[in-house]
Design a protein around this motif. Structure first.
Motif, PDB file in Angstrom:
ATOM      1  N   PRO A  11      10.274  22.416 -45.788  1.00  0.00           N
ATOM      2  CA  PRO A  11      10.541  22.387 -44.357  1.00  0.00           C
ATOM      3  C   PRO A  11      11.632  23.393 -43.992  1.00  0.00           C
ATOM      4  CG  PRO A  11      11.716  20.583 -45.416  1.00  0.00           C
ATOM      5  CD  PRO A  11      10.963  21.319 -46.507  1.00  0.00           C
ATOM      6  N   PHE A  12      11.473  24.028 -42.852  1.00  0.00           N
ATOM      7  CA  PHE A  12      12.469  24.974 -42.356  1.00  0.00           C
ATOM      8  C   PHE A  12      12.866  24.572 -40.940  1.00  0.00           C
ATOM      9  CE2 PHE A  12      11.016  27.344 -45.895  1.00  0.00           C
ATOM     10  CZ  PHE A  12      11.969  28.308 -46.181  1.00  0.00           C
ATOM     11  N   TYR A  13      14.166  24.520 -40.719  1.00  0.00           N
ATOM     12  CA  TYR A  13      14.695  24.235 -39.386  1.00  0.00           C
ATOM     13  C   TYR A  13      15.544  25.425 -38.943  1.00  0.00           C
ATOM     14  CZ  TYR A  13      17.423  22.089 -35.637  1.00  0.00           C
ATOM     15  OH  TYR A  13      18.021  21.810 -34.425  1.00  0.00           O
ATOM     16  N   ARG A  14      15.081  26.108 -37.901  1.00  0.00           N
ATOM     17  CA  ARG A  14      15.789  27.283 -37.364  1.00  0.00           C
ATOM     18  C   ARG A  14      16.118  28.299 -38.455  1.00  0.00           C
ATOM     19  NH1 ARG A  14      19.706  24.484 -32.715  1.00  0.00           N
ATOM     20  NH2 ARG A  14      17.975  23.584 -31.530  1.00  0.00           N
ATOM     21  N   GLY A  15      15.130  28.555 -39.310  1.00  0.00           N
ATOM     22  CA  GLY A  15      15.281  29.594 -40.332  1.00  0.00           C
ATOM     23  C   GLY A  15      15.921  29.140 -41.623  1.00  0.00           C
ATOM     24  N   GLN A  16      16.403  27.895 -41.685  1.00  0.00           N
ATOM     25  CA  GLN A  16      17.045  27.402 -42.907  1.00  0.00           C
ATOM     26  C   GLN A  16      16.120  26.454 -43.651  1.00  0.00           C
ATOM     27  OE1 GLN A  16      21.147  26.187 -41.157  1.00  0.00           O
ATOM     28  NE2 GLN A  16      21.471  26.428 -43.358  1.00  0.00           N
ATOM     29  N   ARG A  17      16.011  26.679 -44.965  1.00  0.00           N
ATOM     30  CA  ARG A  17      15.191  25.776 -45.773  1.00  0.00           C
ATOM     31  C   ARG A  17      15.912  24.466 -46.001  1.00  0.00           C
ATOM     32  NH1 ARG A  17      15.038  24.573 -50.973  1.00  0.00           N
ATOM     33  NH2 ARG A  17      16.253  26.359 -51.690  1.00  0.00           N
TER      34      ARG A  17
END
Length: 200
Positions: free
Chosen positions: A133-139
């Motif tokens: 999962p990625f949230y705003r470009g962060q894994r």
């Protein structure tokens, strides 16, 4: 077997001694329940084919915190050797028909069944060996590993989880963009815990 029938499991790593926290974070109360129970309940509600919880430090207390949930408890007596020992114990406990497994940490109490189902659905749709999962470009976490990567997970040593396996297979990883910051949240320090309890 259709893609919807592909068996997927979860391994919850709940064996560590939580040295940075100063006390066993798996058992810290959150909303009236131990943190590990929040994670296990969300995982069970996601409809996975098997849920394994690896316990170690204060194993009996952590086991008691999971009473009544449809999980399989695996005791890692070598938990002090680091995260890799728990990862091995969990992978080795999976049913042979399981084709992939979500690896979860016991300090992510904000994860939802919907998020876990989305990761599994993405795996079943893509067949990728890694789903993250990625949230705003962060894994974030949890990460799903296909069975083809289980031998590499079993070979990890020391206080490392699947990070080096992920690094080796970056190009094969399927990203799942999510609008849920819970995938970045884990609780390692008293300050982290305070922030989460203030929101609860």
């Amino acid at each position: 077997m259709s893609s919807l029938e592909i068996p997927v499991a979860a391994v919850i790593l709940a064996a560590g001694g939580a040295t940075r926290m100063g006390q066993l974070k798996q058992l810290l109360p959150l909303g009236g329940q131990p943190m590990v129970r929040h994670v296990a309940q969300a995982t069970c509600a996601a409809g996975l084919d098997q849920v394994v919880v690896v316990v170690g430090a204060q194993a009996d207390s952590v086991r008691q915190a999971l009473t009544g949930l449809p999980v399989e408890i695996v005791v890692n007596r070598a938990w002090a050797e680091g995260l890799s020992s728990s990862l091995r114990a969990g992978i080795q406990a999976l049913n042979t028909q399981v084709r992939a497994a979500l690896i979860l940490l016991a300090d992510q109490p904000a994860l939802t069944p919907a998020l876990l189902r989305a990761l599994v659905d993405h795996y079943r749709a893509t067949g990728a060996p890694l789903i993250a999962p990625f949230y705003r470009g962060q894994r974030g976490h949890p990460v799903l590993f296909a069975r083809s990567l289980f031998p590499e997970l079993l070979a990890v040593e020391g206080d490392r989880g699947g990070r080096e396996v992920i690094a080796r297979h970056q190009k094969e990883m399927a990203r799942l963009e999510v609008d849920d910051p819970a995938v970045l949240l884990d609780i390692d320090t008293p300050q982290d815990y305070k922030k989460v309890t203030e929101k609860a």
